[in-house]
Design a protein around this motif. Structure first.
Motif, mmCIF file in Angstrom:
data_model
loop_
_atom_site.group_PDB
_atom_site.id
_atom_site.type_symbol
_atom_site.label_atom_id
_atom_site.label_comp_id
_atom_site.label_asym_id
_atom_site.label_seq_id
_atom_site.Cartn_x
_atom_site.Cartn_y
_atom_site.Cartn_z
ATOM 1 N N LEU A 25 0.826 -1.200 0.000
ATOM 2 C CA LEU A 25 0.000 0.000 0.000
ATOM 3 C C LEU A 25 0.864 1.256 0.000
ATOM 4 C CD1 LEU A 25 -2.751 1.373 0.120
ATOM 5 C CD2 LEU A 25 -2.754 0.989 2.588
ATOM 6 N N ALA A 26 1.940 1.259 0.792
ATOM 7 C CA ALA A 26 2.841 2.413 0.836
ATOM 8 C C ALA A 26 3.485 2.647 -0.524
ATOM 9 C CB ALA A 26 3.911 2.203 1.910
ATOM 10 N N MET A 27 3.889 1.572 -1.191
ATOM 11 C CA MET A 27 4.494 1.698 -2.514
ATOM 12 C C MET A 27 3.486 2.272 -3.515
ATOM 13 S SD MET A 27 5.844 -1.259 -5.120
ATOM 14 C CE MET A 27 4.190 -1.911 -5.229
ATOM 15 N N ALA A 28 2.276 1.745 -3.506
ATOM 16 C CA ALA A 28 1.250 2.216 -4.433
ATOM 17 C C ALA A 28 0.897 3.679 -4.154
ATOM 18 C CB ALA A 28 0.012 1.337 -4.340
ATOM 19 N N ALA A 29 0.815 4.041 -2.869
ATOM 20 C CA ALA A 29 0.503 5.424 -2.500
ATOM 21 C C ALA A 29 1.594 6.367 -2.997
ATOM 22 C CB ALA A 29 0.335 5.544 -0.983
ATOM 23 N N LYS A 30 2.833 5.967 -2.863
ATOM 24 C CA LYS A 30 3.944 6.815 -3.319
ATOM 25 C C LYS A 30 3.941 6.955 -4.838
ATOM 26 C CE LYS A 30 7.414 9.427 -2.547
ATOM 27 N NZ LYS A 30 7.224 10.700 -1.831
ATOM 28 N N LEU A 31 3.699 5.865 -5.546
ATOM 29 C CA LEU A 31 3.640 5.937 -7.010
ATOM 30 C C LEU A 31 2.491 6.829 -7.462
ATOM 31 C CD1 LEU A 31 4.440 2.227 -7.866
ATOM 32 C CD2 LEU A 31 5.896 4.215 -8.332
ATOM 33 N N PHE A 32 1.368 6.791 -6.748
ATOM 34 C CA PHE A 32 0.243 7.682 -7.047
ATOM 35 C C PHE A 32 0.624 9.129 -6.744
ATOM 36 C CE2 PHE A 32 -3.451 9.977 -5.279
ATOM 37 C CZ PHE A 32 -4.208 10.095 -6.436
ATOM 38 N N GLY A 36 -4.135 -5.118 -5.718
ATOM 39 C CA GLY A 36 -5.319 -5.950 -5.517
ATOM 40 C C GLY A 36 -6.370 -5.346 -4.615
ATOM 41 N N MET A 37 -6.535 -4.044 -4.720
ATOM 42 C CA MET A 37 -7.482 -3.320 -3.871
ATOM 43 C C MET A 37 -8.434 -2.552 -4.779
ATOM 44 S SD MET A 37 -6.373 -0.544 -0.924
ATOM 45 C CE MET A 37 -5.687 -1.762 0.179
ATOM 46 N N ASP A 38 -9.666 -2.344 -4.335
ATOM 47 C CA ASP A 38 -10.551 -1.520 -5.149
ATOM 48 C C ASP A 38 -10.173 -0.049 -4.970
ATOM 49 O OD1 ASP A 38 -12.741 -0.085 -3.304
ATOM 50 O OD2 ASP A 38 -12.369 -2.090 -2.480
ATOM 51 N N ARG A 39 -10.516 0.753 -5.970
ATOM 52 C CA ARG A 39 -10.078 2.153 -6.029
ATOM 53 C C ARG A 39 -10.549 2.968 -4.825
ATOM 54 N NH1 ARG A 39 -12.400 6.775 -8.458
ATOM 55 N NH2 ARG A 39 -10.834 8.356 -8.894
ATOM 56 N N MET A 40 -11.794 2.799 -4.421
ATOM 57 C CA MET A 40 -12.324 3.607 -3.314
ATOM 58 C C MET A 40 -11.619 3.272 -1.996
ATOM 59 S SD MET A 40 -14.223 5.633 -4.859
ATOM 60 C CE MET A 40 -14.819 6.530 -3.456
ATOM 61 N N THR A 41 -11.324 2.008 -1.769
ATOM 62 C CA THR A 41 -10.591 1.615 -0.565
ATOM 63 C C THR A 41 -9.186 2.193 -0.597
ATOM 64 O OG1 THR A 41 -11.885 -0.419 -0.405
ATOM 65 C CG2 THR A 41 -9.807 -0.350 0.826
ATOM 66 N N PHE A 42 -8.548 2.141 -1.773
ATOM 67 C CA PHE A 42 -7.210 2.723 -1.916
ATOM 68 C C PHE A 42 -7.236 4.218 -1.609
ATOM 69 C CE2 PHE A 42 -4.140 4.946 -4.691
ATOM 70 C CZ PHE A 42 -2.970 4.477 -4.122
ATOM 71 N N LEU A 43 -8.175 4.940 -2.198
ATOM 72 C CA LEU A 43 -8.269 6.384 -1.963
ATOM 73 C C LEU A 43 -8.503 6.694 -0.490
ATOM 74 C CD1 LEU A 43 -10.350 7.491 -5.090
ATOM 75 C CD2 LEU A 43 -7.924 7.965 -4.642
ATOM 76 N N ALA A 44 -9.295 5.873 0.179
ATOM 77 C CA ALA A 44 -9.580 6.091 1.601
ATOM 78 C C ALA A 44 -8.342 5.864 2.464
ATOM 79 C CB ALA A 44 -10.716 5.171 2.054
ATOM 80 N N GLN A 45 -7.399 5.065 1.996
ATOM 81 C CA GLN A 45 -6.187 4.761 2.764
ATOM 82 C C GLN A 45 -5.081 5.801 2.576
ATOM 83 O OE1 GLN A 45 -5.758 2.136 4.977
ATOM 84 N NE2 GLN A 45 -7.965 1.955 4.681
ATOM 85 N N SER A 60 -4.976 6.549 -9.665
ATOM 86 C CA SER A 60 -5.479 5.884 -8.458
ATOM 87 C C SER A 60 -6.005 4.490 -8.784
ATOM 88 C CB SER A 60 -6.556 6.734 -7.784
ATOM 89 O OG SER A 60 -7.652 6.942 -8.658
ATOM 90 N N GLY A 61 -6.654 4.352 -9.928
ATOM 91 C CA GLY A 61 -7.163 3.046 -10.326
ATOM 92 C C GLY A 61 -6.052 2.054 -10.593
ATOM 93 N N MET A 62 -5.001 2.490 -11.266
ATOM 94 C CA MET A 62 -3.874 1.610 -11.560
ATOM 95 C C MET A 62 -3.134 1.229 -10.279
ATOM 96 S SD MET A 62 -2.398 3.370 -15.029
ATOM 97 C CE MET A 62 -1.060 2.209 -15.243
ATOM 98 N N ALA A 63 -2.959 2.186 -9.380
ATOM 99 C CA ALA A 63 -2.275 1.909 -8.110
ATOM 100 C C ALA A 63 -3.072 0.900 -7.289
ATOM 101 C CB ALA A 63 -2.066 3.203 -7.326
ATOM 102 N N ALA A 64 -4.376 1.087 -7.242
ATOM 103 C CA ALA A 64 -5.233 0.157 -6.505
ATOM 104 C C ALA A 64 -5.176 -1.238 -7.124
ATOM 105 C CB ALA A 64 -6.665 0.671 -6.484
ATOM 106 N N GLN A 65 -5.255 -1.299 -8.427
ATOM 107 C CA GLN A 65 -5.215 -2.584 -9.123
ATOM 108 C C GLN A 65 -3.879 -3.287 -8.902
ATOM 109 O OE1 GLN A 65 -5.477 -2.401 -13.426
ATOM 110 N NE2 GLN A 65 -6.675 -4.291 -13.447
ATOM 111 N N LEU A 66 -2.796 -2.533 -8.874
ATOM 112 C CA LEU A 66 -1.462 -3.088 -8.662
ATOM 113 C C LEU A 66 -1.389 -3.909 -7.384
ATOM 114 C CD1 LEU A 66 1.590 -3.163 -9.491
ATOM 115 C CD2 LEU A 66 1.865 -1.112 -8.085
#
Length: 82
Positions: free
Chosen positions: A28-35, A50-59, A42-48
């Motif tokens: 999650l930290a890696m995806a957040a930094k890449l975003f 295995g998380m849905d986009r809204m959950t990723f954005l909330a984190q 955000s969609g690509m980071a979440a998919q990377l």
């Protein structure tokens, strides 16, 4: 592609995390930094990870990453288009 990182057990003990919890948080930290760096949407980071986009954005707030990061010109243009 896979990335492997050796984490000594005493790090996990110090963080009070299981290996699985640490792995999920690290991904999650890696995806957040890449975003944040605008390397992934955000969609690509979440998919990377295995998380849905809204959950990723909330984190993102856990990592101090804003959901929307517009400069003054982008914000003015966005408001003008509203």
């Amino acid at each position: 592609m896979q990335i492997g990182v050796d984490i000594p057990n005493h790090y996990l003990d110090a963080m009070h995390q299981t290996p699985e919890d640490f792995a999920q948080e690290a991904k999650l930290a890696m995806a957040a930094k890449l975003f944040e760096m605008k390397r992934l949407s955000s969609g690509m980071a979440a998919q990377l990870i295995g998380m849905d986009r809204m959950t990723f954005l909330a984190q993102l707030q856990r990592f101090g990453v804003p959901i929307i990061d517009l400069n003054d010109d982008e914000l003015a243009m966005d408001i003008g288009n509203a």
